[in-house]
Design a protein around this motif. Structure first.
Motif, PDB file in Angstrom:
ATOM      1  N   TRP A 129       0.848  -1.197   0.000  1.00 54.06           N
ATOM      2  CA  TRP A 129       0.000   0.000   0.000  1.00 54.06           C
ATOM      3  C   TRP A 129       0.887   1.252   0.000  1.00 54.06           C
ATOM      4  CZ3 TRP A 129      -4.986  -1.591  -0.430  1.00 54.06           C
ATOM      5  CH2 TRP A 129      -5.983  -0.620  -0.469  1.00 54.06           C
ATOM      6  N   PRO A 130       1.717   1.404  -1.035  1.00 56.77           N
ATOM      7  CA  PRO A 130       2.608   2.574  -1.064  1.00 56.77           C
ATOM      8  C   PRO A 130       1.810   3.872  -1.188  1.00 56.77           C
ATOM      9  CG  PRO A 130       2.634   1.444  -3.179  1.00 56.77           C
ATOM     10  CD  PRO A 130       1.851   0.572  -2.241  1.00 56.77           C
ATOM     11  N   ARG A 131       2.399   4.919  -0.693  1.00 59.13           N
ATOM     12  CA  ARG A 131       1.717   6.206  -0.704  1.00 59.13           C
ATOM     13  C   ARG A 131       1.636   6.738  -2.130  1.00 59.13           C
ATOM     14  NH1 ARG A 131       0.008   9.394   3.001  1.00 59.13           N
ATOM     15  NH2 ARG A 131      -0.221  11.631   2.681  1.00 59.13           N
ATOM     16  N   LEU A 132       0.438   7.186  -2.518  1.00 56.26           N
ATOM     17  CA  LEU A 132       0.212   7.718  -3.848  1.00 56.26           C
ATOM     18  C   LEU A 132       0.313   9.237  -3.830  1.00 56.26           C
ATOM     19  CD1 LEU A 132      -2.888   5.571  -4.910  1.00 56.26           C
ATOM     20  CD2 LEU A 132      -0.463   5.047  -5.201  1.00 56.26           C
ATOM     21  N   ASP A 133       1.020   9.787  -4.812  1.00 57.08           N
ATOM     22  CA  ASP A 133       1.142  11.239  -4.943  1.00 57.08           C
ATOM     23  C   ASP A 133       1.125  11.591  -6.426  1.00 57.08           C
ATOM     24  OD1 ASP A 133       1.569  13.911  -4.765  1.00 57.08           O
ATOM     25  OD2 ASP A 133       3.600  13.785  -3.933  1.00 57.08           O
ATOM     26  N   ASP A 190     -17.710  14.713  -5.776  1.00 58.46           N
ATOM     27  CA  ASP A 190     -17.496  15.433  -7.037  1.00 58.46           C
ATOM     28  C   ASP A 190     -16.613  14.666  -8.005  1.00 58.46           C
ATOM     29  OD1 ASP A 190     -15.103  15.615  -5.718  1.00 58.46           O
ATOM     30  OD2 ASP A 190     -15.084  17.799  -5.558  1.00 58.46           O
ATOM     31  N   ALA A 191     -16.161  13.456  -7.606  1.00 59.11           N
ATOM     32  CA  ALA A 191     -15.306  12.598  -8.438  1.00 59.11           C
ATOM     33  C   ALA A 191     -13.924  13.196  -8.687  1.00 59.11           C
ATOM     34  CB  ALA A 191     -15.982  12.264  -9.765  1.00 59.11           C
ATOM     35  N   ILE A 192     -13.603  14.304  -8.041  1.00 60.94           N
ATOM     36  CA  ILE A 192     -12.269  14.899  -8.186  1.00 60.94           C
ATOM     37  C   ILE A 192     -11.362  14.313  -7.108  1.00 60.94           C
ATOM     38  CG2 ILE A 192     -10.924  17.029  -8.062  1.00 60.94           C
ATOM     39  CD1 ILE A 192     -13.400  18.494  -9.113  1.00 60.94           C
ATOM     40  N   ILE A 193     -10.253  13.754  -7.532  1.00 63.05           N
ATOM     41  CA  ILE A 193      -9.312  13.158  -6.581  1.00 63.05           C
ATOM     42  C   ILE A 193      -8.356  14.254  -6.129  1.00 63.05           C
ATOM     43  CG2 ILE A 193      -7.589  11.350  -6.218  1.00 63.05           C
ATOM     44  CD1 ILE A 193      -8.931   9.765  -8.448  1.00 63.05           C
ATOM     45  N   GLY A 194      -8.748  14.898  -5.032  1.00 63.48           N
ATOM     46  CA  GLY A 194      -7.951  15.956  -4.437  1.00 63.48           C
ATOM     47  C   GLY A 194      -7.312  15.473  -3.145  1.00 63.48           C
ATOM     48  N   PRO A 195      -6.835  16.404  -2.312  1.00 60.49           N
ATOM     49  CA  PRO A 195      -6.110  16.017  -1.093  1.00 60.49           C
ATOM     50  C   PRO A 195      -6.908  15.133  -0.137  1.00 60.49           C
ATOM     51  CG  PRO A 195      -5.787  18.345  -1.568  1.00 60.49           C
ATOM     52  CD  PRO A 195      -6.832  17.870  -2.524  1.00 60.49           C
ATOM     53  N   ASP A 196      -8.190  15.436   0.093  1.00 59.60           N
ATOM     54  CA  ASP A 196      -8.976  14.652   1.048  1.00 59.60           C
ATOM     55  C   ASP A 196      -9.236  13.238   0.530  1.00 59.60           C
ATOM     56  OD1 ASP A 196      -9.107  16.753   2.834  1.00 59.60           O
ATOM     57  OD2 ASP A 196     -10.999  17.524   2.041  1.00 59.60           O
TER      58      ASP A 196
END
Length: 484
Positions: A129-133, A190-196
């Protein structure tokens, strides 16, 4: 001849009995193991983690030897936290399977929670489960190298129904999965993959399992005090639930306190509903919020229908310019906002005694309920479906129903309505649970209380007797309470 027939039958019966016993013992050990996995995830679960390790190292015979001690550990845990088990009423000769089942806490969500925790542990053991950025926001139609990894995570977590491929395009199918994921985490869909959204996608399965385990125990312990009728506000979920005769009568979005003006965790009883309340502004809110407005615009007091009183109770009237000057100084006055459309408490206030001076109320700022993060108040709780809540209370609790009906067209007269029966109210803090559709729900730790909020906040579980024994406010009065 008869003996020749009976002996094989007896042997068969004995063999069948032995096989049944082995299978029952095996099932009992699996049931115990399932509960140990849940309890071992708790901050105080070291002894259960050791029990798990001991069970995994031994064969069936050793596990059966360990079983009795494990049963006692589990029984003592729930007893210590006030949760009754049917285990405590079993006869001494109860079989192993009955004993294991009787150790499970009674509740509709235990099996679903236990099953989900086991799956999350399995997921943690088998997948990295590596961190995604992604380096920025991702929107539908975008193309990115991390899209296949995001799709796999959504598939593993149950939000994407079909096995994902390696397509780097943010497709319509993925949009639906992201929206389902956002909904389960209390985010804006909203289907936007943002920070939260990304933060929750990066939350590891084992961390999720720990959240579920801790919150399950806290909820199970807390539910022991709930009767057939109560009102419950889950603060990080921004949700109010009204229950009567063990049936949900109303669910409503709510607004709770900001992180630096937190809504407290407590139990009390709603004793009154106030129609057309006035609002006496607490000194802290006056200093932080209102005085800056008055300094900008001396007409603010008149526009928002505030009456000004000195500390002797005398009404004070000044020009707009004078109020601007006073607001720059010590301002030795008390502000009381009159009933009306712009009153901060709206049309209704629901009063319950507590040491924090908070309450539930209406609000003129209805648009704020559309926000995903509704930690926006000064500590009190604003209710979205306030009309429905007031109507239910009028029909089921208000003593003077005739006056209530008569005043429905009056929007200026402040009136307290006493209840025939008090309504228990509980302000709780639960950040993970399995809902009635067996969907796993997670919410942000808005007050940074976890893992401090664990097993059961004992202060939450007990009514404050000092406040509960105080007399109810008289009809027509207005308490000086913390602002909304």
């Amino acid at each position: 001849m008869t003996k020749c027939v009976l002996m094989p039958l007896l042997i068969i019966l004995l063999l069948c009995s032995a096989v049944f016993t082995v299978k029952a013992d095996d099932a009992a050990l699996r049931i115990l193991n399932n509960q140990l996995q849940l309890l071992a995830l708790l901050p105080e679960g070291q002894e259960f983690a050791e029990d798990l390790r001991s069970m995994s190292r031994g064969d069936l015979n050793l596990q059966l030897e360990l079983r009795e001690g494990i049963e006692q550990d589990i029984a003592y845990f729930w007893k210590r936290h006030g949760v009754p088990l049917t285990f405590n009423t079993l006869p001494p000769d109860a079989d192993s399977l009955s004993r294991a089942l009787a150790l499970e806490p009674q509740g509709d969500d235990y099996l679903a929670t236990s099953s989900r925790i086991r799956y999350l542990i399995w997921l943690a053991e088998r997948h990295q489960w590596p961190r995604l950025d992604p380096g920025g926001w991702l929107s539908p139609g975008d193309s990115h190298l991390l899209i296949p990894t995001i799709a796999r995570r959504l598939y593993w977590l149950g939000d994407l129904g079909e096995t994902p491929g390696n397509d780097k395009l943010y497709s319509p199918q993925l949009v639906s999965a992201v929206e389902a994921f956002q909904s389960r985490h209390g985010l804006k869909t909203d289907a936007i993959i943002g920070p939260d959204t990304l933060r929750w996608l990066n939350t590891e399965p084992l961390q999720r399992a720990r959240m579920l385990a801790g919150n399950f125990v806290a909820r199970t312990v807390y539910k022991q005090q709930l009767g057939k009728r109560y009102l419950l506000v889950n603060i990080p979920a921004f949700e109010l639930t009204l229950v009567d005769d063990n049936q949900v009568q109303l669910r409503s979005r709510v607004i709770v306190g900001k992180p630096y003006r937190q809504t407290p965790l407590l139990s009390s009883e709603i004793t009154n509903i106030v129609l057309n309340p006035t609002w006496t502004v607490p000194r802290g809110i006056l200093r932080r919020d209102l005085l800056p407005q008055i300094r900008k615009d001396g007409e603010y007091l008149q526009q928002r229908h505030f009456n000004v009183y000195d500390y002797q109770g005398n009404k004070v009237e000044e020009s707009a310019e004078a109020w601007q000057k006073e607001a720059s100084g010590r301002f030795p006055y008390r502000l009381v906002q009159q009933p009306g459309a712009d009153n901060a408490l709206g049309r209704y206030k629901f009063h319950f005694s507590n040491g924090f001076n908070v309450y539930l109320h209406d609000t003129p700022d209805k648009h704020l309920f559309a926000k995903a993060n509704r930690a926006l108040s000064s500590g009190c709780i604003r209710v979205d479906k306030v009309e429905e809540l007031a109507s239910w209370m009028a029909n089921n609790l208000v003593r003077d129903k005739r006056s209530w009906q008569r005043m429905q067209s009056d929007y200026q007269t402040t009136q307290w309505f006493a209840f025939e029966q008090r309504l228990p109210v509980h302000l709780v803090y639960w950040t993970a649970w399995i809902d009635e559709w067996e969907r796993t729900q997670f919410r942000s730790d808005i007050y940074q209380l976890s893992p401090g909020v664990k097993v059961a906040t004992q202060a939450q579980m007990r009514l404050d007797t000092e406040w509960a024994n105080k007399p109810e406010p008289r009809s027509g009065g207005e308490a000086h309470l913390l602002g909304p």
